[in-house]
Design a protein around this motif. Structure first.
Motif, PDB file in Angstrom:
ATOM      1  N   ALA A  38       0.627 -19.811  -1.685  1.00  0.00           N
ATOM      2  CA  ALA A  38       1.937 -20.099  -1.083  1.00  0.00           C
ATOM      3  C   ALA A  38       1.774 -20.845   0.240  1.00  0.00           C
ATOM      4  N   ALA A  39       0.755 -20.489   1.028  1.00  0.00           N
ATOM      5  CA  ALA A  39       0.517 -21.178   2.298  1.00  0.00           C
ATOM      6  C   ALA A  39       0.063 -22.612   2.051  1.00  0.00           C
ATOM      7  N   LEU A  40      -0.775 -22.822   1.048  1.00  0.00           N
ATOM      8  CA  LEU A  40      -1.197 -24.179   0.702  1.00  0.00           C
ATOM      9  C   LEU A  40      -0.007 -25.006   0.241  1.00  0.00           C
ATOM     10  N   ASP A  41       0.851 -24.400  -0.550  1.00  0.00           N
ATOM     11  CA  ASP A  41       2.051 -25.086  -1.019  1.00  0.00           C
ATOM     12  C   ASP A  41       2.907 -25.515   0.167  1.00  0.00           C
ATOM     13  N   ALA A  42       3.077 -24.627   1.138  1.00  0.00           N
ATOM     14  CA  ALA A  42       3.859 -24.951   2.342  1.00  0.00           C
ATOM     15  C   ALA A  42       3.194 -26.075   3.131  1.00  0.00           C
ATOM     16  N   ASP A  43       1.867 -26.058   3.257  1.00  0.00           N
ATOM     17  CA  ASP A  43       1.143 -27.132   3.952  1.00  0.00           C
ATOM     18  C   ASP A  43       1.353 -28.465   3.248  1.00  0.00           C
ATOM     19  N   LEU A  44       1.295 -28.457   1.925  1.00  0.00           N
ATOM     20  CA  LEU A  44       1.499 -29.686   1.165  1.00  0.00           C
ATOM     21  C   LEU A  44       2.906 -30.224   1.359  1.00  0.00           C
ATOM     22  N   ILE A  45       3.890 -29.345   1.354  1.00  0.00           N
ATOM     23  CA  ILE A  45       5.273 -29.763   1.560  1.00  0.00           C
ATOM     24  C   ILE A  45       5.431 -30.384   2.942  1.00  0.00           C
ATOM     25  N   ARG A  46       4.798 -29.781   3.961  1.00  0.00           N
ATOM     26  CA  ARG A  46       4.870 -30.328   5.321  1.00  0.00           C
ATOM     27  C   ARG A  46       4.246 -31.719   5.407  1.00  0.00           C
ATOM     28  N   THR A  47       3.243 -32.000   4.578  1.00  0.00           N
ATOM     29  CA  THR A  47       2.606 -33.316   4.597  1.00  0.00           C
ATOM     30  C   THR A  47       3.328 -34.310   3.699  1.00  0.00           C
ATOM     31  N   GLY A  48       4.422 -33.869   3.063  1.00  0.00           N
ATOM     32  CA  GLY A  48       5.213 -34.767   2.237  1.00  0.00           C
ATOM     33  C   GLY A  48       4.789 -34.832   0.785  1.00  0.00           C
ATOM     34  N   VAL A  49       3.863 -33.976   0.377  1.00  0.00           N
ATOM     35  CA  VAL A  49       3.401 -33.946  -1.018  1.00  0.00           C
ATOM     36  C   VAL A  49       4.271 -32.969  -1.794  1.00  0.00           C
ATOM     37  N   LYS A  50       4.916 -33.472  -2.831  1.00  0.00           N
ATOM     38  CA  LYS A  50       5.757 -32.610  -3.671  1.00  0.00           C
ATOM     39  C   LYS A  50       4.911 -32.100  -4.818  1.00  0.00           C
ATOM     40  N   ILE A  51       4.716 -30.789  -4.835  1.00  0.00           N
ATOM     41  CA  ILE A  51       3.875 -30.149  -5.844  1.00  0.00           C
ATOM     42  C   ILE A  51       4.412 -28.731  -6.042  1.00  0.00           C
ATOM     43  N   SER A  52       4.460 -28.279  -7.260  1.00  0.00           N
ATOM     44  CA  SER A  52       4.992 -26.936  -7.510  1.00  0.00           C
ATOM     45  C   SER A  52       3.937 -25.882  -7.196  1.00  0.00           C
ATOM     46  N   LEU A  53       4.411 -24.685  -6.906  1.00  0.00           N
ATOM     47  CA  LEU A  53       3.502 -23.571  -6.643  1.00  0.00           C
ATOM     48  C   LEU A  53       2.644 -23.285  -7.874  1.00  0.00           C
ATOM     49  N   ALA A  54       3.217 -23.449  -9.060  1.00  0.00           N
ATOM     50  CA  ALA A  54       2.445 -23.239 -10.299  1.00  0.00           C
ATOM     51  C   ALA A  54       1.288 -24.234 -10.383  1.00  0.00           C
ATOM     52  N   THR A  55       1.528 -25.481  -9.974  1.00  0.00           N
ATOM     53  CA  THR A  55       0.468 -26.491  -9.989  1.00  0.00           C
ATOM     54  C   THR A  55      -0.615 -26.137  -8.975  1.00  0.00           C
ATOM     55  N   VAL A  56      -0.210 -25.638  -7.810  1.00  0.00           N
ATOM     56  CA  VAL A  56      -1.184 -25.197  -6.804  1.00  0.00           C
ATOM     57  C   VAL A  56      -2.053 -24.084  -7.390  1.00  0.00           C
ATOM     58  N   CYS A  57      -1.422 -23.097  -8.011  1.00  0.00           N
ATOM     59  CA  CYS A  57      -2.172 -21.977  -8.606  1.00  0.00           C
ATOM     60  C   CYS A  57      -3.114 -22.468  -9.706  1.00  0.00           C
ATOM     61  N   ASN A  58      -2.644 -23.379 -10.554  1.00  0.00           N
ATOM     62  CA  ASN A  58      -3.491 -23.910 -11.622  1.00  0.00           C
ATOM     63  C   ASN A  58      -4.669 -24.696 -11.055  1.00  0.00           C
ATOM     64  N   ALA A  59      -4.423 -25.494 -10.017  1.00  0.00           N
ATOM     65  CA  ALA A  59      -5.504 -26.267  -9.405  1.00  0.00           C
ATOM     66  C   ALA A  59      -6.521 -25.331  -8.749  1.00  0.00           C
ATOM     67  N   LEU A  60      -6.048 -24.285  -8.086  1.00  0.00           N
ATOM     68  CA  LEU A  60      -6.970 -23.315  -7.479  1.00  0.00           C
ATOM     69  C   LEU A  60      -7.820 -22.649  -8.556  1.00  0.00           C
ATOM     70  N   ARG A  61      -7.222 -22.335  -9.690  1.00  0.00           N
ATOM     71  CA  ARG A  61      -7.971 -21.754 -10.804  1.00  0.00           C
ATOM     72  C   ARG A  61      -9.039 -22.737 -11.293  1.00  0.00           C
ATOM     73  N   ASP A  62      -8.652 -24.012 -11.419  1.00  0.00           N
ATOM     74  CA  ASP A  62      -9.612 -25.038 -11.831  1.00  0.00           C
ATOM     75  C   ASP A  62     -10.752 -25.151 -10.824  1.00  0.00           C
ATOM     76  N   PHE A  63     -10.423 -25.135  -9.529  1.00  0.00           N
ATOM     77  CA  PHE A  63     -11.444 -25.212  -8.481  1.00  0.00           C
ATOM     78  C   PHE A  63     -12.376 -24.002  -8.557  1.00  0.00           C
ATOM     79  N   GLU A  64     -11.804 -22.842  -8.829  1.00  0.00           N
ATOM     80  CA  GLU A  64     -12.610 -21.621  -8.941  1.00  0.00           C
ATOM     81  C   GLU A  64     -13.569 -21.727 -10.131  1.00  0.00           C
ATOM     82  N   HIS A  65     -13.067 -22.149 -11.280  1.00  0.00           N
ATOM     83  CA  HIS A  65     -13.903 -22.265 -12.481  1.00  0.00           C
ATOM     84  C   HIS A  65     -15.028 -23.276 -12.289  1.00  0.00           C
ATOM     85  N   ALA A  66     -14.783 -24.271 -11.449  1.00  0.00           N
ATOM     86  CA  ALA A  66     -15.804 -25.295 -11.182  1.00  0.00           C
ATOM     87  C   ALA A  66     -16.769 -24.870 -10.080  1.00  0.00           C
ATOM     88  N   GLY A  67     -16.517 -23.709  -9.457  1.00  0.00           N
ATOM     89  CA  GLY A  67     -17.408 -23.219  -8.416  1.00  0.00           C
ATOM     90  C   GLY A  67     -17.137 -23.794  -7.032  1.00  0.00           C
TER      91      GLY A  67
END
Length: 89
Positions: A38-67
């Protein structure tokens, strides 16, 4: 290719616009140790990047799986958190 795109590509992750923006926020602060989706999502919104919280969670999962990050146990299982797995990123 940007550093974030290179990191994602080397980890086997396709560097989409959303993932690259998330990676830039994650890895731009060398002192950043723990984050929440949620904090990352808020940071992205402040920088003008429109991204859903679900996309943030999915990307974090992908980053985790990749180590690239580690998931930390928190008080609530509904508060996704991440920790960089290496200080050299």
């Amino acid at each position: 290719m940007t550093d974030v795109s290179r990191i994602l590509t080397q980890a086997g992750i396709r560097p989409t616009r959303q993932r690259a923006a998330l990676g830039k926020v994650l890895w731009s602060d060398p002192d950043l140790r723990q984050v929440e989706a949620a904090a990352l999502d808020a940071d992205l919104i402040r920088t003008g990047v429109k991204i859903s919280l679900a996309t943030v969670c999915n990307a974090l999962r992908d980053f985790e799986h990749a180590g690239l990050i580690r998931k930390l146990a928190v008080a609530s299982p509904w508060s996704p958190s991440a920790h960089r797995s290496s200080d050299c990123l």
